[in-house]
Design a protein around this motif. Sequence first.
Motif, short mmCIF file in Angstrom:
data_model
loop_
_atom_site.label_atom_id
_atom_site.label_comp_id
_atom_site.label_asym_id
_atom_site.label_seq_id
_atom_site.Cartn_x
_atom_site.Cartn_y
_atom_site.Cartn_z
N GLY A 206 -5.49 115.85 17.87
CA GLY A 206 -5.54 116.13 16.44
C GLY A 206 -6.88 116.57 15.92
N PHE A 207 -7.84 116.85 16.80
CA PHE A 207 -9.15 117.31 16.36
C PHE A 207 -9.08 118.78 15.93
N GLY A 208 -10.02 119.18 15.08
CA GLY A 208 -9.98 120.51 14.51
C GLY A 208 -10.96 121.50 15.09
N ALA A 209 -11.29 122.51 14.27
CA ALA A 209 -12.06 123.66 14.74
C ALA A 209 -13.47 123.29 15.17
N ASN A 210 -14.10 122.35 14.47
CA ASN A 210 -15.46 121.97 14.85
C ASN A 210 -15.51 121.43 16.27
N THR A 211 -14.55 120.57 16.60
CA THR A 211 -14.52 119.98 17.94
C THR A 211 -14.28 121.05 18.99
N LEU A 212 -13.31 121.94 18.72
CA LEU A 212 -13.00 122.99 19.68
C LEU A 212 -14.19 123.93 19.88
N ALA A 213 -14.86 124.29 18.78
CA ALA A 213 -16.03 125.17 18.89
C ALA A 213 -17.15 124.48 19.68
N THR A 214 -17.30 123.18 19.47
CA THR A 214 -18.32 122.44 20.22
C THR A 214 -18.02 122.44 21.70
N LEU A 215 -16.76 122.16 22.06
CA LEU A 215 -16.38 122.14 23.47
C LEU A 215 -16.55 123.50 24.12
N MET A 216 -16.16 124.56 23.41
CA MET A 216 -16.30 125.90 23.98
C MET A 216 -17.78 126.26 24.19
N THR A 217 -18.61 125.96 23.18
CA THR A 217 -20.02 126.34 23.26
C THR A 217 -20.75 125.54 24.33
N ARG A 218 -20.55 124.23 24.32
CA ARG A 218 -21.21 123.41 25.33
C ARG A 218 -20.59 123.63 26.72
N GLY A 219 -19.31 123.98 26.75
CA GLY A 219 -18.68 124.32 28.02
C GLY A 219 -19.29 125.58 28.61
N LEU A 220 -19.58 126.55 27.75
CA LEU A 220 -20.23 127.77 28.22
C LEU A 220 -21.64 127.46 28.71
N ALA A 221 -22.30 126.51 28.05
CA ALA A 221 -23.66 126.14 28.47
C ALA A 221 -23.65 125.51 29.86
N GLU A 222 -22.69 124.63 30.12
CA GLU A 222 -22.69 124.00 31.44
C GLU A 222 -22.24 124.98 32.53
N THR A 223 -21.37 125.91 32.17
CA THR A 223 -20.99 126.96 33.11
C THR A 223 -22.20 127.82 33.46
N SER A 224 -23.00 128.15 32.44
CA SER A 224 -24.19 128.97 32.66
C SER A 224 -25.22 128.25 33.52
#
Length: 336
Positions: A206-224
């Motif tokens: 039930g989390f919203g856009a802020n949570t998803l944006a955080t996961l995507m951005t930090r996910g990209l950081a750990e991938t990098s």
Amino acid sequence: MAGHIAVLGAGSWGTAFAKVMADAGRDVVLWARRRDLAEAITEKRENADYLPGIALPDPLTSTSDPRKALDGAHTVVLGVPSQTMRHNLTAWAGLIDGDATLVSLAKGVELGTLKRMSEVIADVTGAGEDRIAVVSGPNLAREIAEEQPTATVIACRDHDRAVALQQACTTGYFRPYTITDVVGCELGGACKNVIALSCGMADGLGFGANTLATLMTRGLAETSRLGAALGADPMTFAGLAGLGDLVASCSSPLSRNRTFGARLGRGESMAQAQSAAHGQVAEGVKSCSSIRELAMRHGVEMPITEVVHRVCHDGFDPGEMAGALIGRKTKPERER
């Protein structure tokens, strides 16, 4: 170039990519494991099991005989799941022409060996790096089959081969770009599956856009970070094989990994989520373990991947995911 293109794997993405190349004017033979499916594709011009309602073009035929698919093929596209790539390719290797271009559509890191798919292909076939290409990007199969505009990346150490493949799959709705960074392209595709699982879990909770944006951005950081440790070009992760693929997989209900994660977030067990997937493979469920191990081997911190692994394999409650990530020690966004 004489001959045809063989696509091995008649799932949704293999079929969609075969359609793209047939629409680009190439003769394509699509291998399906089941004889009845192969016959239906050829006779009815539709893969009703994976892409129902999509009309397949005439230059595309299908067979369940790998010998027929590979005989005379100058390009071999491998559309099987990452964890079965080695097993399948071992059976096919002796049938592949010695100069054929080998193309991976799979996005994952092999369990046990921790090898990327291009490395698995080289292991099994003995092919040099210059013969192996990788396709990655925001490539949701259903949308491509419906001819919605999209772009992708073709990575190959041999630029000329990448260009030849680019020409073989350029259509009015599908625009391929070329790069030589195979490592970055593969890591972006493999890791985004894991991050998509986390975004699905967050959505299911039930989390919203802020949570998803955080996961995507930090996910990209750990991938990098992992990419940097393995010698990838950092700019690759800002492109289609990195950010582009990540956004599509983390935000679309067509993404198998996101959908699988959402089921877990809503409280379903792993067994229930797998049953509901009806045989479709969520690559991140297994790759989260191999990517986690690869990161540990290279001393790279990947907290989202760690949590996804714990949920999928250690019985960790998805509801505790946010606390596990938010409660980590504070630090600068970018390490100096």
